[in-house]
Design a protein around this motif. Structure first.
Motif, mmCIF file in Angstrom:
data_model
loop_
_atom_site.group_PDB
_atom_site.id
_atom_site.type_symbol
_atom_site.label_atom_id
_atom_site.label_comp_id
_atom_site.label_asym_id
_atom_site.label_seq_id
_atom_site.Cartn_x
_atom_site.Cartn_y
_atom_site.Cartn_z
ATOM 1 N N THR A 37 -3.192 -12.179 0.643
ATOM 2 C CA THR A 37 -2.809 -10.760 0.606
ATOM 3 C C THR A 37 -4.020 -9.887 0.326
ATOM 4 N N VAL A 38 -3.918 -8.649 0.740
ATOM 5 C CA VAL A 38 -4.933 -7.642 0.444
ATOM 6 C C VAL A 38 -4.218 -6.405 -0.082
ATOM 7 N N GLU A 39 -4.450 -6.062 -1.336
ATOM 8 C CA GLU A 39 -3.839 -4.877 -1.937
ATOM 9 C C GLU A 39 -4.949 -3.923 -2.379
ATOM 10 N N ILE A 40 -4.715 -2.617 -2.188
ATOM 11 C CA ILE A 40 -5.668 -1.619 -2.680
ATOM 12 C C ILE A 40 -5.529 -1.522 -4.196
ATOM 13 N N LYS A 57 -9.675 -11.590 4.850
ATOM 14 C CA LYS A 57 -8.847 -12.754 5.189
ATOM 15 C C LYS A 57 -9.532 -13.595 6.267
ATOM 16 N N PHE A 62 -9.131 -2.948 6.890
ATOM 17 C CA PHE A 62 -9.949 -3.011 5.688
ATOM 18 C C PHE A 62 -11.274 -3.621 6.101
ATOM 19 N N GLU A 84 -11.286 -0.320 -3.376
ATOM 20 C CA GLU A 84 -11.429 -1.700 -3.813
ATOM 21 C C GLU A 84 -10.098 -2.379 -3.547
ATOM 22 N N ILE A 85 -10.185 -3.652 -3.183
ATOM 23 C CA ILE A 85 -8.970 -4.387 -2.852
ATOM 24 C C ILE A 85 -8.937 -5.693 -3.629
ATOM 25 N N SER A 86 -7.746 -6.251 -3.698
ATOM 26 C CA SER A 86 -7.591 -7.520 -4.395
ATOM 27 C C SER A 86 -8.143 -8.640 -3.535
#
Lengths: 211, 423
Positions: free
Chosen positions: A174-177, B341, B372, B421-423
């Motif tokens: 996953t990619v979350e801001i 990813k 992203f 910024e991203i996780s």
């Protein structure tokens, strides 16, 4: 074998070297004879330095704070001053002598620099108010953070960044801001400078960014 | 019809029409049919009829007025005043690798001084056989070298340690320039003076009030350091150290002493203000690294980016950026459009050069969905640019300097980009 010489330039005269070679090393090399008291330093500091650095070296507005902050280096916003951070007193003497006051550098005499250095030590509670600093006792002063520095160790502590082959596929699920610059909104085009300076968080950021 | 707004309105109308037909742009790749003749073509334009400027109009030119946004920018709140401060190179608008000197960033500690060649003196002293004084004219008589190197401020991206803060590549990554320098190896000058065996360091300082004194180990001084007087073919700009500056390849910009006036050979580091109070990197436990000279491998996508949004809609899109490493040459840059990813290997415009900027491109067919964007540099030592999270795991949040973490731009469906910024 000696490298090729071209016979260019001329010999530097002793007076010329003395005029420009003013640096002082941590072991005191380069320190001229002289002395100055906390008492004299307080007056000199008030006249020459306090307009930016405050009467107690605590700093005015965004100008550097020279005192305080002890014990904060492992905090979120460390306050790095002569007392809390600087490893060597030689650097204080050398920098003040050569580059301060800001806009009027190299206007302080040897004894005046000793006195101002003594006052900065006093402002950091490192010496008593009757202290007199001289080239004789200079190395006796203990700087609290003298042991606080390590030589660049990135080759070891960051050795894992030298990875042979980085991930190319399915590297995360996953990619979350987690943070947005537009929310903070401090970029010049985004807000007027007057608005920007009014914001308290900017001030905090500015202090952190003083380089 | 010379109204410049008219044709672009027409083009926008055309683009909307194209979008309305649903995927017409992305399909096929053939040129689109115009719906009405373009007056920029069908009407004779004044520049095709009248005359332009004569060759005597501009003895030394500036960019055309339409490029007036490609300028250095200041961020007022960063520093207490503009004299000991920083400004930023407009990297979001540049291409290739050579930075135009006129918009190449500045960092001064007591302002940009004016020092004539006639008034210039360089002293070599300390642990040498013959302390020497050189004039500017003397320096021009030594054998010369030409090299391209990046100069990156140690504090570049420093505002981003705690999180996404400034919205634009110019501000997050613009404390950098890359020029072709002409000058004399420092080694040549030191050999002219004759370094004594006890000499282990050089202390270098400028002619300005701040002096910006820094200690450099003798091995580096004798290796690739240049005493430079030309950049990108012409004299250094005043603000870049005219007439002489030090070029310290791969190492933090602070050591590139401008208006260089003295080189002293010493047994020890001087531990000056600029290598104790400043340019030391505090770790989470409160200890600090000193002598963090090398700038690690780093990259940034310059377009699309917050100041360089996608304005042309879906279809072919050039993703481009810069990569560099103080440890050697860039060998590869990976680009991700999905926040890390998956990664694709970008195309380097030319083979990576030692300690110089590399330009990379990734040409994609954008489907119009959010992206992203990230880039990841790899250098000739095998170092892979880390994420900001990886850096913070080692260093914490208070290092100020040497932030080479991977940058993320969030590009939305409208083509606007934001620093996130991203996780």
């Amino acid at each position: 074998a000696l490298a090729q010489q071209f016979g260019l330039g001329r010999a530097a005269l002793p007076e010329e070297i003395a005029a420009w070679d003013m640096d002082v090393a941590p072991d005191g090399t380069g320190l001229p004879a002289g002395s100055g008291s906390v008492e004299d330093g307080e007056m000199l500091f008030s006249e020459n330095c306090a307009v930016c650095h405050g009467e107690f070296a605590e700093g005015v507005d965004n100008w550097p704070k020279l005192a305080g902050g002890d014990g904060t280096l492992d905090h979120d916003d460390p306050l790095k001053t002569v007392g809390s951070y600087w490893p060597y007193l030689s650097t204080v003497w050398d920098y003040v002598h050569r580059s301060m006051p800001f806009g009027g550098a190299q206007s302080l005499s040897t004894d005046e620099v000793y006195a101002i250095t003594a006052y900065i030590l006093y402002s950091n509670y490192l010496v008593d108010d009757d202290f007199v600093l001289s080239n004789e006792n200079f190395l006796d002063v203990e700087m609290p953070n003298a042991g606080g520095f390590i030589v660049d160790d990135r080759d070891q502590s960051e050795a894992h960044f030298w990875t042979a082959e980085p991930c190319m596929e399915n590297c995360k699920d996953t990619v979350e801001i987690t943070m947005r610059a537009a929310v903070l909104d401090v970029t010049p085009e985004e807000v007027s400078e007057a608005e920007a300076t009014a914001k308290a968080e900017l001030k905090a950021a500015a202090e952190k960014q003083q380089t | 019809m010379t109204d410049q707004s008219q044709p672009s309105t027409t083009r926008r109308g055309f683009l909307k029409a194209g979008l309305a037909t649903g995927g017409a742009i992305a399909a096929g790749g053939a040129a689109q049919a115009a719906q009405e003749p373009d007056p920029l073509i069908t009407e004779i334009q004044p520049w095709a009829q009248g005359l332009g400027d004569g060759v005597d109009a501009t003895p030394y030119g500036l960019p055309i007025e339409y490029e007036s946004d490609v300028i250095r920018r200041n961020v007022e709140w960063l520093t207490a005043d503009t004299i000991s401060s920083i400004n930023f190179t407009p990297i979001h608008a540049l291409d290739g690798t050579i930075t135009p000197q006129g918009c190449a960033f500045e960092r001064h500690h007591s302002g940009a001084i004016e020092l004539r060649k006639e008034d210039y003196r360089l002293m070599i002293n300390g642990l040498v056989d013959r302390p020497l004084i050189f004039t500017y004219a003397d320096l021009e008589r030594f054998p010369r070298e030409n090299r391209v190197y990046f100069c990156e401020c140690a504090a570049n991206s420093g505002m981003e340690w705690a999180g996404a803060q400034l919205n634009g590549a110019q501000f997050t990554h613009g404390m950098i320039h890359n020029m072709e320098y002409s000058g004399v190896p420092l080694r040549t000058l030191l050999e002219e003076a004759g370094v004594k065996p006890e000499g282990k360091w050089v202390y270098v300082e400028g002619a300005d009030a701040s002096s910006n004194g820094r200690s450099i180990p003798l091995e580096k001084a004798m290796d690739d350091v240049l005493v430079a007087f030309k950049a990108n073919g012409e004299a250094l700009r005043k603000e870049h150290g005219y007439p002489v500056r030090l070029v310290v390849p791969g190492w933090e910009g602070n050591m590139w002493v401008k208006w260089l006036r003295r080189v002293e050979v010493t047994t020890q580091a001087i531990e000056s203000r600029e290598e104790t109070s400043k340019y030391t990197d505090t770790l989470a436990d409160g200890t600090s690294r000193k002598w963090t000279w090398v700038m690690d491998a780093k990259s940034v996508i310059t377009s699309p980016s917050p100041q360089s949004p996608v304005t042309h809609g879906p279809g072919p899109l050039v993703i481009t950026g810069l990569a560099w490493s103080g440890r050697g040459a860039i060998t590869r840059v990976d680009v991700s459009i999905d926040g890390g990813k998956t990664w694709q290997i970008a195309r380097l415009a030319q083979e990576g050069q030692d300690k110089a900027l590399s330009r990379f491109y990734l040409d994609i067919n954008w489907d119009g969905s959010e992206m992203f964007l990230q880039s990841r540099a790899i250098d000739s030592t095998g170092y892979v640019q880390p994420t900001k999270t990886q850096l913070r795991e080692v260093r914490g949040l208070n290092s100020i300097y040497h932030n080479n973490g991977i940058q993320t731009w969030w590009v939305n469906a409208n083509g606007e980009a934001e620093n996130v910024e991203i996780s």
